[in-house]
Design an enzyme around this catalytic site. Sequence first.
Site, PDB file in Angstrom:
ATOM      1  N   HIS A  78     -15.494  15.698  -1.564  1.00  0.00           N
ATOM      2  CA  HIS A  78     -16.196  16.689  -0.753  1.00  0.00           C
ATOM      3  C   HIS A  78     -17.690  16.431  -0.786  1.00  0.00           C
ATOM      4  O   HIS A  78     -18.207  15.702  -1.639  1.00  0.00           O
ATOM      5  CB  HIS A  78     -15.914  18.108  -1.257  1.00  0.00           C
TER       6      HIS A  78
ATOM      7  N   GLN B 286     -21.598  18.614   0.687  1.00  0.00           N
ATOM      8  CA  GLN B 286     -22.163  19.936   0.920  1.00  0.00           C
ATOM      9  C   GLN B 286     -23.219  19.844   2.029  1.00  0.00           C
ATOM     10  O   GLN B 286     -23.679  18.750   2.371  1.00  0.00           O
ATOM     11  CB  GLN B 286     -22.799  20.495  -0.351  1.00  0.00           C
TER      12      GLN B 286
ATOM     13  N   ASN C  57     -22.590  14.711  -3.985  1.00  0.00           N
ATOM     14  CA  ASN C  57     -22.706  14.311  -5.380  1.00  0.00           C
ATOM     15  C   ASN C  57     -21.355  13.766  -5.795  1.00  0.00           C
ATOM     16  O   ASN C  57     -20.329  14.435  -5.625  1.00  0.00           O
ATOM     17  CB  ASN C  57     -23.069  15.499  -6.271  1.00  0.00           C
TER      18      ASN C  57
ATOM     19  N   HIS D  97     -12.248  16.855  -6.226  1.00  0.00           N
ATOM     20  CA  HIS D  97     -11.701  16.695  -4.879  1.00  0.00           C
ATOM     21  C   HIS D  97     -12.796  16.119  -3.954  1.00  0.00           C
ATOM     22  O   HIS D  97     -13.926  16.596  -3.974  1.00  0.00           O
ATOM     23  CB  HIS D  97     -11.248  18.064  -4.352  1.00  0.00           C
TER      24      HIS D  97
END
Length: 355
Positions: free
Chosen positions: A193, A195, A180, A191
Amino acid sequence: MQAESLKGRAIQFYRRRHDKPDGRSLYLYGYEPHSGEPGQEFEDPVSSASEMRFHPLRQEWALYSPHRQNRTFQPSKAANPLAPATPGGAITEIPFFDFELAVFGNRFPSLHPEAPDPIAAIWKTQPARGDAEVVVYSPEDTGSLATIGQDRRILLIEAMIDRYQHHFEAGAACVLPFENRGEAVGVTLSHPHGQIYAFPVVPEPQAKAEAAFAAGYDLEADRRSWGKDFAIAEAGSLQSWCPPFARFPNEVWISTQARRAGPWEFSAEEVEGLATLLGDTVARYDRLFELPMPYMMSFQAAPADTSGAFQFTVQFYPIMRSAGRLKYLASVEQATGIFTVDVDPKAAAKALRDT
């Protein structure tokens, strides 16, 4: 634990596992073996109290995780939990002073390997046993898939393949890496990233896709039949394109020319091609309206119980229909699942090709 040497499709890389005092595991992936002692860490036990409930009319599962209400929300730069540790600084999820790429169990998980049995109820439930991991692309607190560089994107794909194998071996029915991006999508940590969710069931969209492929649908043959009007870019026998059946404005898919169930079947050339197109797609998005595009992105790979006909894709769902205008999923889309699309996919493909 010492770093292990792993041979990927495209690279030789290393994985180091570190067991956190709160029961979670941290995996550090890199081109060089990681060493060093950890600093201060989170110690409070992580809640596993999630459950799944079945919607009898929609015929799909939902996750209930009340403890996620307390998850970190828009922290200051000094309190960034995804940054490497600093002497005298705040505790972070990565208690080392340096790393290349990190994967760890979510501190506020919706799925957990030891999720308890739900309390007896008259509605249909099951334990939310699975896993929820955070994938930190870089120690830098700014950047994107477009800017982290080709080497880091290749390392990310190799780490994803390793996590797919780990979760399938642990009994997952379906594994979904995703990202997202942007506050407009609901991101609470800026930051860079992504998932990974490892589900105990196959979610409805993936189950339907598996059924379509098992029944003979050939995505690549269909894509070729549309001609070049929906194409955007090519790299390493992969291509990016706008599907004519897109549900989001400027939606982009990445796919392989050869049938692949998931990236664990990729050649080195295909890993490099996917890495190139991940960066290329995000860069084109950011040029399209001259600002960082908020989007949802997912790796759509075959579930564990597969017919062998599944065709892997990466799917980007951007939520800007034009500069300064967001695409909201309003009543009709939420109530029916029938989307109203504001941008013709053929026009979107041309705009993205031309950026």
